[in-house]
Each structure stands twice: as C-alpha cells, then as structure tokens.
Design an enzyme around this catalytic site. Structure first.
Site, mmCIF file in Angstrom:
data_model
loop_
_atom_site.group_PDB
_atom_site.id
_atom_site.type_symbol
_atom_site.label_atom_id
_atom_site.label_comp_id
_atom_site.label_asym_id
_atom_site.label_seq_id
_atom_site.Cartn_x
_atom_site.Cartn_y
_atom_site.Cartn_z
ATOM 1 N N HIS A 19 0.821 -1.210 0.000
ATOM 2 C CA HIS A 19 0.000 0.000 0.000
ATOM 3 C C HIS A 19 0.857 1.263 0.000
ATOM 4 O O HIS A 19 0.471 2.284 -0.580
ATOM 5 C CB HIS A 19 -0.923 -0.003 1.221
ATOM 6 C CG HIS A 19 -2.127 -0.885 1.059
ATOM 7 N ND1 HIS A 19 -3.243 -0.507 0.356
ATOM 8 C CD2 HIS A 19 -2.379 -2.139 1.495
ATOM 9 C CE1 HIS A 19 -4.137 -1.477 0.371
ATOM 10 N NE2 HIS A 19 -3.633 -2.489 1.056
ATOM 11 N N SER A 22 2.900 -1.825 -6.174
ATOM 12 C CA SER A 22 3.359 -3.105 -6.696
ATOM 13 C C SER A 22 4.444 -2.883 -7.739
ATOM 14 O O SER A 22 4.827 -1.751 -8.041
ATOM 15 C CB SER A 22 2.182 -3.880 -7.300
ATOM 16 O OG SER A 22 1.600 -3.129 -8.345
ATOM 17 N N LYS A 68 -9.884 -9.001 -7.855
ATOM 18 C CA LYS A 68 -9.107 -10.034 -8.546
ATOM 19 C C LYS A 68 -8.569 -11.061 -7.551
ATOM 20 O O LYS A 68 -8.612 -12.275 -7.806
ATOM 21 C CB LYS A 68 -7.954 -9.387 -9.310
ATOM 22 C CG LYS A 68 -7.172 -10.374 -10.174
ATOM 23 C CD LYS A 68 -5.985 -9.720 -10.832
ATOM 24 C CE LYS A 68 -4.905 -9.451 -9.807
ATOM 25 N NZ LYS A 68 -3.627 -9.018 -10.433
ATOM 26 N N ASP A 69 -8.071 -10.591 -6.406
ATOM 27 C CA ASP A 69 -7.544 -11.509 -5.400
ATOM 28 C C ASP A 69 -8.648 -12.367 -4.788
ATOM 29 O O ASP A 69 -8.439 -13.547 -4.488
ATOM 30 C CB ASP A 69 -6.826 -10.730 -4.296
ATOM 31 C CG ASP A 69 -5.533 -10.105 -4.790
ATOM 32 O OD1 ASP A 69 -5.051 -10.518 -5.862
ATOM 33 O OD2 ASP A 69 -5.008 -9.205 -4.107
ATOM 34 N N GLU A 77 6.825 -34.417 1.642
ATOM 35 C CA GLU A 77 5.720 -34.076 0.753
ATOM 36 C C GLU A 77 6.264 -33.526 -0.564
ATOM 37 O O GLU A 77 7.400 -33.064 -0.648
ATOM 38 C CB GLU A 77 4.802 -33.046 1.417
ATOM 39 C CG GLU A 77 4.079 -33.569 2.653
ATOM 40 C CD GLU A 77 3.101 -34.680 2.330
ATOM 41 O OE1 GLU A 77 2.647 -34.747 1.169
ATOM 42 O OE2 GLU A 77 2.793 -35.485 3.223
#
Length: 211
Positions: free
Chosen positions: A41, A45, A67-68, A111
C-alpha cells in the site's frame, strides 16, 4: 545438527522442536503477510512496463481486491473438491504402512512441495552441509527482494532475465523429480550439478535484472 535434533540422535527432543516450529511458523507467516500488505500500500506493486507516470496507475481497491478474491475462491474451490472427492491424490502409498520402529523404510521422502529441497539435501555428502543447503534452498527465496533495491530493468523486456528464469523453473522441476527417486545412481549424480545450477541462478537473476 545436534541442536536441531535436541541430542545425538532423533528422539523426543526432535519431535518437540519440530512441533513448536509448526505451531509458531503460521504466526510468523501471518506477520510477514501483514508487512507485505503494508509495503504494497505504501510503495505500490511492481512496474513491469517501466512507466513512471501516476496517470497510468490504478487503485488497489477495488480492482486488485476483487481479482484476489476471485483467485482465492477458485483455489479454495479446487482444494475443497480435492479434499472431498480425491483425498489421497497427493498422498504417498507408503504412508499407509504401519510404523515399525525396528525397520527403517527403504525410501523416505517428504511431501511433494519439499522434494526439491530433499534432493539438494541428498546430493551433499556432508550431513551439516546438506542441512545448511536445504535451509538455504528455501530461505534464498526470501533474500531475493533484498537484491532488488537497486534500479532494475522491467522483466517484460529483459530477455536474459526471462531465459534464466525458465532455466530455474526447469531445474526446480528436475530436482522435484529427483527427490522422489530412490537414493541410488544415476539420480544422486544428476542432483549434484542441478543443485549447483539452482544456487547459481539466483545471483545471475539479480545481475540480469540490474541496469
């Protein structure tokens, strides 16, 4: 290695340490996520196209928020479908064998998402060196943003960066495959050069991204 084990061999101290790690780790990740959102923020980005004009930027909310949310719901839907209809899709058949403290399993593997680190661990003969390489193979991902402090070339137009990135992806997939293979030749021999390439790719990516 003894301080990780809690003694001279794997025992109750080892279980206590790893249980504590699994309990504390989610809270540490939550703190890192909050810090990430704060910087996102404040600083914004990444800028793949290299535009410095604020007129070309868009607000985080509602565009990226929606979108997220859509991406989160899709991933959650796939996870719920797998848990409901294919619960053993990613399980190892050996996990269903009853544990026998007198018999060591022929092939122990973690894993699937840690197989690349397991292949790196097996490729180094030294026990301490293998543990350090295993830890660095994961923590190096967190060290990458530190090298991005310098002004970098947008990755969308950086051919060298893209080539190195896809080489790293191929090496990662090969190490994942080798981690699931038995501990024998030629799998161990293949893992050694791939381990070296894996660690070399990160400084090369940093150099390729700098102007």
């Amino acid at each position: 290695v003894q301080w990780v084990w809690g003694g001279f061999s794997v025992g109750q101290g080892t279980l206590n340490r790893f249980f504590s790690l699994h309990f504390i780790l989610p809270f540490m990740i939550l703190v890192l996520v909050i810090i990430h959102l704060m910087f996102l923020h404040e600083k914004g980005s990444t800028n793949p196209l290299g535009h410095n004009l604020h007129i070309n930027k868009i607000l985080f909310h509602p565009y990226f928020t929606l979108k997220d949310v859509v991406g989160f719901l899709l991933v959650l839907f796939c996870l719920m479908m797998m848990c409901a209809y294919f619960p053993y899709l990613l399980s190892d058949p050996e996990n269903f064998i009853n544990a026998n403290p007198m018999v060591t399993p022929v092939h122990i593997q973690p894993e699937w998402y840690f197989l690349f680190a397991y292949a790196i661990l097996r490729s180094i003969p030294s026990k301490l060196g293998g543990v350090l390489a295993l830890a660095m193979s994961i923590f190096i991902l967190y060290l990458m943003p530190i090298g991005m402090i310098k002004k970098s070339v947008p990755t969308s137009f950086n051919v060298a960066y893209q080539v190195l990135f896809w080489i790293l992806v191929v090496v990662f997939l090969l190490l994942t495959w080798l981690g699931a293979c038995p501990i024998e030749s030629p799998y161990l021999s293949l893992a050694k050069p791939l381990t070296l390439i894996y660690f070399l790719m990160y400084p090369l990516l940093l150099l390729a991204s700098w102007e």
